[in-house]
Design an enzyme around this catalytic site. Structure first.
Site, PDB file in Angstrom:
ATOM      1  N   GLY A  18      25.023  26.270  42.167  1.00  0.00           N
ATOM      2  CA  GLY A  18      26.026  25.707  42.703  1.00  0.00           C
ATOM      3  C   GLY A  18      27.075  26.280  42.239  1.00  0.00           C
ATOM      4  N   SER A  26      21.113  24.201  38.992  1.00  0.00           N
ATOM      5  CA  SER A  26      20.290  23.076  37.808  1.00  0.00           C
ATOM      6  C   SER A  26      21.868  22.471  37.460  1.00  0.00           C
ATOM      7  CB  SER A  26      20.141  24.629  36.986  1.00  0.00           C
ATOM      8  OG  SER A  26      19.687  24.138  35.721  1.00  0.00           O
ATOM      9  N   ALA A  32      41.373  34.147  39.954  1.00  0.00           N
ATOM     10  CA  ALA A  32      42.273  35.568  40.609  1.00  0.00           C
ATOM     11  C   ALA A  32      41.683  35.750  41.836  1.00  0.00           C
ATOM     12  CB  ALA A  32      42.626  36.315  40.031  1.00  0.00           C
ATOM     13  N   LYS A  62      50.148  33.518  43.688  1.00  0.00           N
ATOM     14  CA  LYS A  62      49.748  34.850  42.895  1.00  0.00           C
ATOM     15  C   LYS A  62      50.081  36.068  44.225  1.00  0.00           C
ATOM     16  CE  LYS A  62      46.280  38.266  42.114  1.00  0.00           C
ATOM     17  NZ  LYS A  62      44.964  38.821  42.059  1.00  0.00           N
ATOM     18  N   VAL A  74      14.974  25.358  39.703  1.00  0.00           N
ATOM     19  CA  VAL A  74      13.907  26.383  40.350  1.00  0.00           C
ATOM     20  C   VAL A  74      13.726  27.122  38.858  1.00  0.00           C
ATOM     21  CG1 VAL A  74      13.785  28.074  41.429  1.00  0.00           C
ATOM     22  CG2 VAL A  74      15.221  27.185  42.351  1.00  0.00           C
ATOM     23  N   LEU A  84      27.349  37.544  41.784  1.00  0.00           N
ATOM     24  CA  LEU A  84      27.083  37.845  40.730  1.00  0.00           C
ATOM     25  C   LEU A  84      25.969  38.465  40.454  1.00  0.00           C
ATOM     26  CD1 LEU A  84      28.420  35.456  37.725  1.00  0.00           C
ATOM     27  CD2 LEU A  84      29.520  37.645  38.989  1.00  0.00           C
ATOM     28  N   ILE A 106      35.568  37.052  43.593  1.00  0.00           N
ATOM     29  CA  ILE A 106      35.222  36.870  44.688  1.00  0.00           C
ATOM     30  C   ILE A 106      35.584  37.149  45.959  1.00  0.00           C
ATOM     31  CG2 ILE A 106      36.283  34.472  45.780  1.00  0.00           C
ATOM     32  CD1 ILE A 106      36.952  33.158  43.040  1.00  0.00           C
ATOM     33  N   TYR A 159      34.856  50.684  54.334  1.00  0.00           N
ATOM     34  CA  TYR A 159      35.966  50.190  54.365  1.00  0.00           C
ATOM     35  C   TYR A 159      35.096  48.885  52.441  1.00  0.00           C
ATOM     36  CZ  TYR A 159      37.444  45.031  53.389  1.00  0.00           C
ATOM     37  OH  TYR A 159      38.281  43.966  53.083  1.00  0.00           O
TER      38      TYR A 159
END
Ligand code: FAD
Length: 535
Positions: A25, A51, A62, A90, A215, A366, A379, A469
């Site tokens: 989450g 968790s 950013a 930004k 989990v 990640l 992000i 791309y």
């Protein structure tokens, strides 16, 4: 991990993929759940399990300008979400001291113009108007230097030839890839924890089930697909598709399914970070409308201005400095504001999972891959991945070609961004200690070496940058190559014989436009002070 024969009947039966279980989450987990809810509504069931014991990474604030497509897809306008996330604007990344102490340049969100078929960067090399490539070629560099907002106090956006999408309930929603030709003039900074909280509410209001639990096991069926995840208190969670958003742990993708991790560490050695959240008094301290990346002895420090604090952190290579020394350097850089603030030390896993989608499990965030946050790409990776997962959403197990295509596009994005980041280090003129000297002799990805040779003769264009791309257009490469200044770049010989009057006029037009906007626009502080007063 356990193997469960009984699970075979459920998980991934050749029926439709309907039940999606998102494990984790953090930013990745909640962006994914929100996007799936926005894309498919009640036609699929989405569960997020996170968790309470294992925290989120706590950084990642950013973004890329493409992020606006994410919010548009969710039908959220800036007033809907920005105040809740302490978000700011930004316009660029500002690089300090990459060439030499005291030097700075910007990588702005602004396309590079061209005259007579040659990019302005080429004309600038032929006849530099001033020593500032970025200011001569881009309006945004001047706005950043003057700390301007990209919007007027009445909310109107600066005119960059960009039309904002109208928010009508029936309107089609935009995604990143089909908008490659245009460049929205800004991205956002926001508090990661507040964004996750905001998206939790958004998603659960749209039917996403939220479970707070650990989990404890990932159970595979006889075909090696995930049958269910076992939780400590909520029993088994079954699904057709599992999204691994467990961060660097990659509990499902790398651990349970054993997918190998391809390290980039040989070309990008920064493997650690220390972060601090420093209070900011917006009424007294300026909020630059950009992320700043300040080169240091063994890496660089980020500075991200938010409404009530600054996010700052030192990204470094543990081969060149220690965590204690890095923390000392960061605290000295920030000054007294950091005195009572606790440091967050982070070990970073640099590289990507060989495949991000294996069997019925997709890693997003990640767990899928990560490169140091020099260009705020974490992000962006998440956003791109969730757009792709919607585009390649499978009907069932038989759709392995969709999976393969998805994996190809994710690998291209991550490999391409790696090349772009390596260019920052190879290009940096700075070579004043072992860390910076080694950036010139370390191996670079094979094809990048060839591309750099080409760029010495012809500034980067669509034909010579990474061919797939990856979110970074040729102008971005021009900014880094000419900004970092360590690689000698020539102008095209043809320009010696060309009439340069139109190019000179274009540089003058940019200068006048920048001067006018600096006069007219409020500072970022003034803009957000006015917004808060109106709220
Ligand atoms: P995490 O935030 O680590 O979340 C993992 C989730 O998994 C948590 O909710 C945790 O509770 C859950 N979990 C773990 N184990 C279990 C379990 N057993 N059971 C249930 N749940 C579990 N990106 C940018 O775009 N811009 C930036 O400026 C930027 N800066 C960064 C700086 C640093 C130093 C680092 C390391 C990253 C940065 N990133 C940046 C990347 C960005 O932080 C991440 O992409 C983003 O936060 C997504 O993280 P995540 O959700 O994948 O993982």
């Amino acid at each position: 991990m356990t193997v469960d024969g009984a699970g075979k009947q459920r998980a991934g039966d050749p029926g439709r993929t309907k039940r999606v279980v998102v494990v984790g989450g953090g930013t990745a987990g909640w962006m994914t759940a929100s996007y799936l809810a926005a894309a498919f509504g009640e036609r699929i069931d989405v569960t997020v399990v996170e968790s309470a014991r294992v925290g989120t990474i706590g950084v990642g604030e950013a973004t890329f300008s493409d992020i606006r497509h994410f919010f548009e897809f969710l039908k959220l306008s800036e007033p809907d979400w920005m105040p809740a996330c302490n978000a700011t604007y930004k316009l660029a990344v500002r690089f300090e001291n990459w060439r030499e102490p005291g030097h700075h340049f910007y990588h702005p969100f602004e396309q590079l113009g061209s005259v007579d078929g040659f990019p302005l960067s080429d004309w600038w090399l032929r006849n530099p108007t001033t020593s500032r490539f970025d200011k001569d070629c881009f309006v945004m560099a001047s706005l950043c230097d003057a700390e301007r907002s990209p919007r007027y106090l009445d909310g109107k956006l600066i005119d960059q030839g960009f039309v904002e999408q109208q928010r009508e309930e029936t309107s089609a929603r935009s995604t990143i890839v089909e908008y490659q030709g245009t460049q929205f003039p800004y991205a956002y900074h926001f508090e990661a924890a507040l964004l996750a909280k905001f998206l939790t509410t958004y998603a659960t209001q749209r039917g996403v089930r939220h479970i707070t639990d650990d989990v404890t096991d990932v159970v595979l069926d006889q075909d090696g697909y995930i049958a269910h995840v076992q939780t400590a208190e909520h029993g088994r969670l079954e699904g057709d598709l599992f999204v691994d958003c467990t961060g660097f742990r990659a509990l499902l993708l790398n651990k349970a399914l054993d997918e190998p991790f391809v390290s980039y560490q040989d070309t990008l050695p920064n493997d650690s970070a220390v972060a601090l959240q420093v209070p900011l008094d917006m009424d007294r301290e300026p909020m630059r409308p950009c992320t700043t990346a300040t080169a240091q002895e063994a890496g660089w420090i980020w500075t991200i201005p938010l409404i009530s604090r600054i996010g700052s952190g030192y990204v470094y290579a543990s081969d060149y400095t220690t965590p204690e020394e890095a923390e000392r350097t960061l605290r000295a850089f920030i000054g007294p504001g950091a005195e009572d603030v606790e440091a967050n030390h982070i070990k970073m896993r640099i590289g990507r999972s060989r495949r991000s989608w294996v069997k019925n499990c997709v890693g997003i965030g990640l767990s899928s891959g990560f490169v140091e946050p020099l260009e705020s790409t974490g992000i962006f990776f998440i956003h791109h991945a969730i757009e792709q997962i919607v585009k390649y959403f499978p009907s069932g197990r038989e759709d392995h070609r969709l999976r393969d295509l998805y994996n190809e596009s994710i690998a291209h994005v991550q490999d391409g961004v790696r090349e772009f980041l390596v260019l920052h280090y190879v290009g940096a003129k700075r070579a004043d200690n072992q860390y910076w000297k080694d950036t010139k002799t370390r191996r670079v990805p094979d094809e990048l070496a060839e591309r750099i040779e080409n760029w010495k003769y012809k500034v980067p264009d669509a034909q010579t940058v990474f061919p797939h791309y990856h979110g970074l257009p040729p102008y971005s490469y021009n900014c880094i190559l000419l900004g970092t200044g360590g690689i000698e770049v020539r102008h095209s010989p043809a320009l010696d014989m060309a009439d340069e009057r139109a190019a000179i006029a274009e540089f003058e037009r940019i200068r006048l436009k920048a001067d006018k906007l600096v006069q007219e626009l409020p500072t970022q502080n003034e803009y957000f002070a006015a917004m808060r007063a109106d709220a």
